[in-house]
Scaffold this active site. Structure first.
Site, PDB file in Angstrom:
ATOM      1  N   ARG A  40      11.146   4.118   3.325  1.00  0.00           N
ATOM      2  CA  ARG A  40      10.809   3.152   4.387  1.00  0.00           C
ATOM      3  C   ARG A  40      12.067   2.347   4.704  1.00  0.00           C
ATOM      4  O   ARG A  40      12.772   1.908   3.790  1.00  0.00           O
ATOM      5  CB  ARG A  40       9.708   2.216   3.932  1.00  0.00           C
ATOM      6  CG  ARG A  40       9.547   1.034   4.884  1.00  0.00           C
ATOM      7  CD  ARG A  40       8.328   0.225   4.604  1.00  0.00           C
ATOM      8  NE  ARG A  40       7.120   0.960   4.943  1.00  0.00           N
ATOM      9  CZ  ARG A  40       5.905   0.423   4.932  1.00  0.00           C
ATOM     10  NH1 ARG A  40       5.742  -0.839   4.606  1.00  0.00           N
ATOM     11  NH2 ARG A  40       4.854   1.140   5.251  1.00  0.00           N
ATOM     12  N   HIS A  66       5.076   6.256  11.562  1.00  0.00           N
ATOM     13  CA  HIS A  66       4.571   6.069  10.195  1.00  0.00           C
ATOM     14  C   HIS A  66       3.586   7.209   9.921  1.00  0.00           C
ATOM     15  O   HIS A  66       2.381   7.007   9.853  1.00  0.00           O
ATOM     16  CB  HIS A  66       3.887   4.702  10.104  1.00  0.00           C
ATOM     17  CG  HIS A  66       3.589   4.239   8.712  1.00  0.00           C
ATOM     18  ND1 HIS A  66       3.663   5.058   7.602  1.00  0.00           N
ATOM     19  CD2 HIS A  66       3.212   3.014   8.248  1.00  0.00           C
ATOM     20  CE1 HIS A  66       3.332   4.362   6.533  1.00  0.00           C
ATOM     21  NE2 HIS A  66       3.064   3.118   6.895  1.00  0.00           N
ATOM     22  N   ARG A 119       0.789  -1.225   0.000  1.00  0.00           N
ATOM     23  CA  ARG A 119       0.000   0.000   0.000  1.00  0.00           C
ATOM     24  C   ARG A 119       0.818   1.269   0.000  1.00  0.00           C
ATOM     25  O   ARG A 119       0.579   2.180  -0.788  1.00  0.00           O
ATOM     26  CB  ARG A 119      -0.908   0.076   1.244  1.00  0.00           C
ATOM     27  CG  ARG A 119      -2.272  -0.502   1.066  1.00  0.00           C
ATOM     28  CD  ARG A 119      -2.762  -0.973   2.414  1.00  0.00           C
ATOM     29  NE  ARG A 119      -1.886  -2.017   2.869  1.00  0.00           N
ATOM     30  CZ  ARG A 119      -2.035  -3.295   2.524  1.00  0.00           C
ATOM     31  NH1 ARG A 119      -3.055  -3.661   1.822  1.00  0.00           N
ATOM     32  NH2 ARG A 119      -1.174  -4.207   2.919  1.00  0.00           N
ATOM     33  N   THR A 120       1.755   1.358   0.928  1.00  0.00           N
ATOM     34  CA  THR A 120       2.410   2.655   1.108  1.00  0.00           C
ATOM     35  C   THR A 120       3.184   3.042  -0.154  1.00  0.00           C
ATOM     36  O   THR A 120       3.059   4.162  -0.654  1.00  0.00           O
ATOM     37  CB  THR A 120       3.318   2.643   2.350  1.00  0.00           C
ATOM     38  OG1 THR A 120       2.537   2.194   3.449  1.00  0.00           O
ATOM     39  CG2 THR A 120       3.845   4.027   2.658  1.00  0.00           C
ATOM     40  N   LYS A 139      25.480  -3.379  -0.809  1.00  0.00           N
ATOM     41  CA  LYS A 139      26.949  -3.308  -0.905  1.00  0.00           C
ATOM     42  C   LYS A 139      27.544  -2.599   0.304  1.00  0.00           C
ATOM     43  O   LYS A 139      28.736  -2.371   0.379  1.00  0.00           O
ATOM     44  CB  LYS A 139      27.346  -2.551  -2.169  1.00  0.00           C
ATOM     45  CG  LYS A 139      26.849  -3.149  -3.459  1.00  0.00           C
ATOM     46  CD  LYS A 139      27.355  -2.286  -4.628  1.00  0.00           C
ATOM     47  CE  LYS A 139      26.747  -2.712  -5.947  1.00  0.00           C
ATOM     48  NZ  LYS A 139      27.055  -1.740  -7.005  1.00  0.00           N
TER      49      LYS A 139
HETATM   50  C1  NCD Z   1       1.661  -0.758   8.374  1.00  0.00           C
HETATM   51  C2  NCD Z   1       3.160  -0.576   8.507  1.00  0.00           C
HETATM   52  O1  NCD Z   1       3.904  -0.766   7.536  1.00  0.00           O
HETATM   53  O2  NCD Z   1       3.566  -0.210   9.604  1.00  0.00           O
HETATM   54  N1  NCD Z   1       1.281  -0.984   7.053  1.00  0.00           N
HETATM   55  C3  NCD Z   1       1.030   0.085   6.253  1.00  0.00           C
HETATM   56  O3  NCD Z   1       1.897   0.867   5.934  1.00  0.00           O
HETATM   57  N2  NCD Z   1      -0.227   0.301   5.873  1.00  0.00           N
HETATM   58  C4  NCD Z   1       1.106  -1.759   9.312  1.00  0.00           C
HETATM   59  C5  NCD Z   1       1.676  -3.148   9.309  1.00  0.00           C
HETATM   60  O4  NCD Z   1       2.605  -3.478   8.560  1.00  0.00           O
HETATM   61  O5  NCD Z   1       1.148  -3.956  10.078  1.00  0.00           O
END
Ligand code: NCD
Length: 307
Positions: free
Chosen positions: A101, A129, A51-52, A80
């Site tokens: 991320r 997040h 999703r993100t 590396k």
């Molecule tokens: C969440 C995350 O990555 O922290 N997912 C997301 O970005 N929608 C929640 C999760 O991974 O459980």
């Protein structure tokens, strides 16, 4: 250079402004479809994501921009031994904005100090997040019609769940908010969140292990996945993973206008039988997330003078 690493990097006025922009994008998408023409977003994802990452990428495309991407640590020079700072400096030469991320807490902060373009934290380990929280805030606003006077139940892995930490931080800044923190003993909200956010601001909260007793008083129920990848041993994960499973039967005593949320991915926490219940809002969160990310990209690129 303005980056967004934590939800408190945005004031309440700015959160409200982002929600207004997102609602305007939903109503008038054509107004925005050339807004980021010829601009590039770099998505640097050193941890799994569906999703993100896709929502950031869809957001940039819908703004008329382009995307360049690293979709796993193994496929980049991180494999590396390149530092996060060097990666951020390098990507600053190619792109106008970064969404990152990373499994390590603080990685986005390190990147933002080295980068010469805005950095958006798309999840740093078990820490924060903020853009999931933007999705959550717009969902609360659109479903409940208000951001105040709410009893919010957070259920599941409140220790490692970074979305929970950011959401507590964000909602604590609205008035008359109460939290019910539902988790196994081992997965309680970290004490730094309780001390620095809840206690510091005098926000009422209750900690419990019992979902069913808490349910009837909730306006929002935010379910979360037990974060397997952050456990030190598999045995503990297996013991805790199915601590809470929301079923239609458990919802019997819940309010008619309860808003059931989950950042997704769901494993077992919400029975699929609930998906057709009008109170299920987790796929609306997905859609809202894209619009809030569009609003955030626009804001940061405007402030940087890029658009
Ligand atoms: C969440 C995350 O990555 O922290 N997912 C997301 O970005 N929608 C929640 C999760 O991974 O459980």
């Amino acid at each position: 250079m303005r980056s967004v690493l934590d939800i408190v990097d945005l004031s309440v006025a700015e959160l409200d402004e982002l929600m207004r922009t997102a609602c305007d994008i939903i109503e008038n998408p054509e107004k925005y479809q050339e807004a980021c023409r010829h601009k590039k977003l770099a998505t640097l994802f050193f941890e799994p994501s569906t999703r993100t990452r896709l929502s950031f990428e869809a957001a940039m495309y819908e703004l008329g921009g382009n995307v360049i991407s690293v979709s796993s640590a193994g496929a980049s020079s991180a494999a590396k031994g390149e530092s996060v700072a060097d990666t951020a400096k390098t990507v600053s030469c190619y792109a106008d904005i970064i969404a990152m991320r990373h499994p390590k807490e603080g990685a986005a902060l390190v990147a933002s100090r080295a980068a010469t373009i805005p950095v958006i934290n798309a999840g740093d380990g078990g820490h924060n997040h903020p853009t999931q929280t933007l999705a959550d805030l717009l969902t609360i606003f659109r479903e409940k019609g208000r951001m105040d006077n709410l009893t919010i139940g957070l259920c599941g892995d409140l220790k490692f769940g970074r979305t929970v930490h950011s959401l507590i931080n964000a909602m604590s800044r609205y008035s008359n908010i109460r939290f019910v923190l539902i988790s196994p003993e081992e997965l309680k909200v970290p004490s730094y969140v309780k001390k620095d956010v809840l206690q510091k601001q005098g926000i009422p909260y209750l900690q419990t292990t019992d979902l069913e007793t808490a349910l009837p008083e909730l306006d929002i129920l935010y379910m979360t996945r037990v974060q397997r990848e952050r456990f030190f041993n598999e045995e503990d994960y297996l013991r805790l993973k199915d601590s809470y499973i929301l079923t239609p039967q458990k919802l019997t005593g819940a309010k008619d206008d309860l808003c059931i949320m989950h950042p997704l991915p769901r494993v077992n926490e919400i029975s699929v039988a609930i998906d057709d219940d009008p109170r299920a809002c987790y796929f609306k969160q997905v859609s809202n997330g894209k619009y809030m990310r569009m609003a955030l990209i626009l804001k940061l690129l405007k402030e940087a003078g890029t658009i």
